[in-house]
Design an enzyme around this catalytic site. Structure first.
Site, PDB file in Angstrom:
ATOM      1  N   HIS A 129       0.845  -1.184   0.000  1.00 54.97           N
ATOM      2  CA  HIS A 129       0.000   0.000   0.000  1.00 54.97           C
ATOM      3  C   HIS A 129       0.888   1.245   0.000  1.00 54.97           C
ATOM      4  O   HIS A 129       2.108   1.154   0.122  1.00 54.97           O
ATOM      5  CB  HIS A 129      -0.941   0.019   1.221  1.00 54.97           C
ATOM      6  CG  HIS A 129      -0.247  -0.207   2.511  1.00 54.97           C
ATOM      7  ND1 HIS A 129      -0.369  -1.371   3.233  1.00 54.97           N
ATOM      8  CD2 HIS A 129       0.605   0.566   3.209  1.00 54.97           C
ATOM      9  CE1 HIS A 129       0.364  -1.301   4.316  1.00 54.97           C
ATOM     10  NE2 HIS A 129       0.977  -0.131   4.332  1.00 54.97           N
TER      11      HIS A 129
HETATM   12  C1  T46 Z   1       4.098   0.259   6.433  1.00 54.89           C
HETATM   13  C2  T46 Z   1       4.496  -1.087   6.840  1.00 54.89           C
HETATM   14  C3  T46 Z   1       5.965  -1.178   7.054  1.00 54.89           C
HETATM   15  C4  T46 Z   1      -3.176  -0.391  13.644  1.00 54.89           C
HETATM   16  O1  T46 Z   1      -4.250  -0.508  14.260  1.00 54.89           O
HETATM   17  N1  T46 Z   1      -2.296   0.593  14.016  1.00 54.89           N
HETATM   18  C5  T46 Z   1      -1.109   0.770  13.374  1.00 54.89           C
HETATM   19  O2  T46 Z   1      -0.341   1.669  13.738  1.00 54.89           O
HETATM   20  C6  T46 Z   1      -0.792  -0.117  12.283  1.00 54.89           C
HETATM   21  C7  T46 Z   1       0.522   0.050  11.518  1.00 54.89           C
HETATM   22  C8  T46 Z   1      -1.670  -1.089  11.932  1.00 54.89           C
HETATM   23  N2  T46 Z   1      -2.848  -1.227  12.614  1.00 54.89           N
HETATM   24  C9  T46 Z   1      -3.782  -2.294  12.227  1.00 54.89           C
HETATM   25  C10 T46 Z   1      -4.514  -2.005  10.925  1.00 54.89           C
HETATM   26  C11 T46 Z   1      -4.710  -3.377  10.313  1.00 54.89           C
HETATM   27  O3  T46 Z   1      -5.899  -3.944  10.826  1.00 54.89           O
HETATM   28  O4  T46 Z   1      -3.051  -3.494  12.008  1.00 54.89           O
HETATM   29  C12 T46 Z   1      -3.535  -4.191  10.848  1.00 54.89           C
HETATM   30  C13 T46 Z   1      -2.442  -4.386   9.819  1.00 54.89           C
HETATM   31  O5  T46 Z   1      -1.986  -3.090   9.403  1.00 54.89           O
HETATM   32  P1  T46 Z   1      -1.283  -2.810   7.995  1.00 54.89           P
HETATM   33  O6  T46 Z   1      -2.063  -3.416   6.907  1.00 54.89           O
HETATM   34  O7  T46 Z   1      -1.058  -1.354   7.937  1.00 54.89           O
HETATM   35  O8  T46 Z   1       0.101  -3.599   8.189  1.00 54.89           O
HETATM   36  P2  T46 Z   1       1.364  -3.668   7.261  1.00 54.89           P
HETATM   37  O9  T46 Z   1       2.414  -4.378   8.036  1.00 54.89           O
HETATM   38  O10 T46 Z   1       1.008  -4.210   5.946  1.00 54.89           O
HETATM   39  O11 T46 Z   1       1.844  -2.156   7.018  1.00 54.89           O
HETATM   40  C14 T46 Z   1       2.447  -1.414   8.050  1.00 54.89           C
HETATM   41  C15 T46 Z   1       2.139   0.076   7.915  1.00 54.89           C
HETATM   42  O12 T46 Z   1       0.753   0.315   7.854  1.00 54.89           O
HETATM   43  C16 T46 Z   1       2.717   0.663   6.668  1.00 54.89           C
HETATM   44  O13 T46 Z   1       2.606   2.062   6.723  1.00 54.89           O
HETATM   45  O14 T46 Z   1       4.864   0.979   5.802  1.00 54.89           O
HETATM   46  O15 T46 Z   1       3.847  -1.569   8.021  1.00 54.89           O
END
Ligand code: T46
Length: 139
Positions: free
Chosen positions: A53
């Site tokens: 993303h």
């Molecule tokens: C990025 C990479 C390196 C939260 O509730 N709070 C938070 O601060 C984060 C990061 C996530 N979440 C929840 C939202 C989703 O339900 O955790 C779940 C997975 O989140 P996300 O799809 O964002 O996870 P990644 O690992 O794919 O991405 C994250 C960051 O969002 C992104 O900015 O650069 O880690």
């Protein structure tokens, strides 16, 4: 400068002692943004990827504090992959960059320092939509 060229590996301080190393990170001194949130990725199963993303406004510093991983960054025009494997180096990721995290080594821990609190409305999760919005990569 294109957006991808703004995404650089930043050296962090390393204070070494016979008892081990310490790396401090301070917003004003070490980063081009103020830290509003800290999170970390860990226990990533072998073969799994994260990210996939972009963010409209979020700036981040990604530091692999344990192990190694690859970060693919893409500004809509150019893409490259950065290997992170040092606790005293961080990849700065500016807004409007598609990112994917691949090839986590066993036990890898990725510390992320972020400029904003979590907001789902800041995400672009569809690559086609990202390309449409990203334009010429900021060049
Ligand atoms: C990025 C990479 C390196 C939260 O509730 N709070 C938070 O601060 C984060 C990061 C996530 N979440 C929840 C939202 C989703 O339900 O955790 C779940 C997975 O989140 P996300 O799809 O964002 O996870 P990644 O690992 O794919 O991405 C994250 C960051 O969002 C992104 O900015 O650069 O880690």
């Amino acid at each position: 400068m294109s957006r991808i060229d703004r995404c650089q590996v930043l050296p962090l301080r390393r204070i070494s002692a016979p008892q081990g190393n310490i790396t401090p990170v301070e917003s004003e001194r070490d980063l081009p943004f103020s830290i509003e949130r800290v999170y970390y990725l860990y226990d990533v199963p072998g073969g799994e990827s994260r990210g996939g993303h972009a963010h409209y406004a979020l700036q981040q510093l990604l530091v692999c504090v344990m192990g190694a991983l690859d970060v693919l960054i893409d500004d809509g025009c150019h893409r490259r992959t950065v290997r992170l494997d040092r606790a005293h180096q961080g990849l700065y990721v500016c807004p409007m960059i598609w990112r994917e995290l691949h090839n986590f080594s066993s036990g890898a821990i990725c510390l992320v320092l972020a400029s904003e609190v979590y907001r789902e409305s800041d995400y672009i999760r569809d690559y086609g939509e990202f390309q449409r919005l990203a334009g010429d990569g900021g060049a």
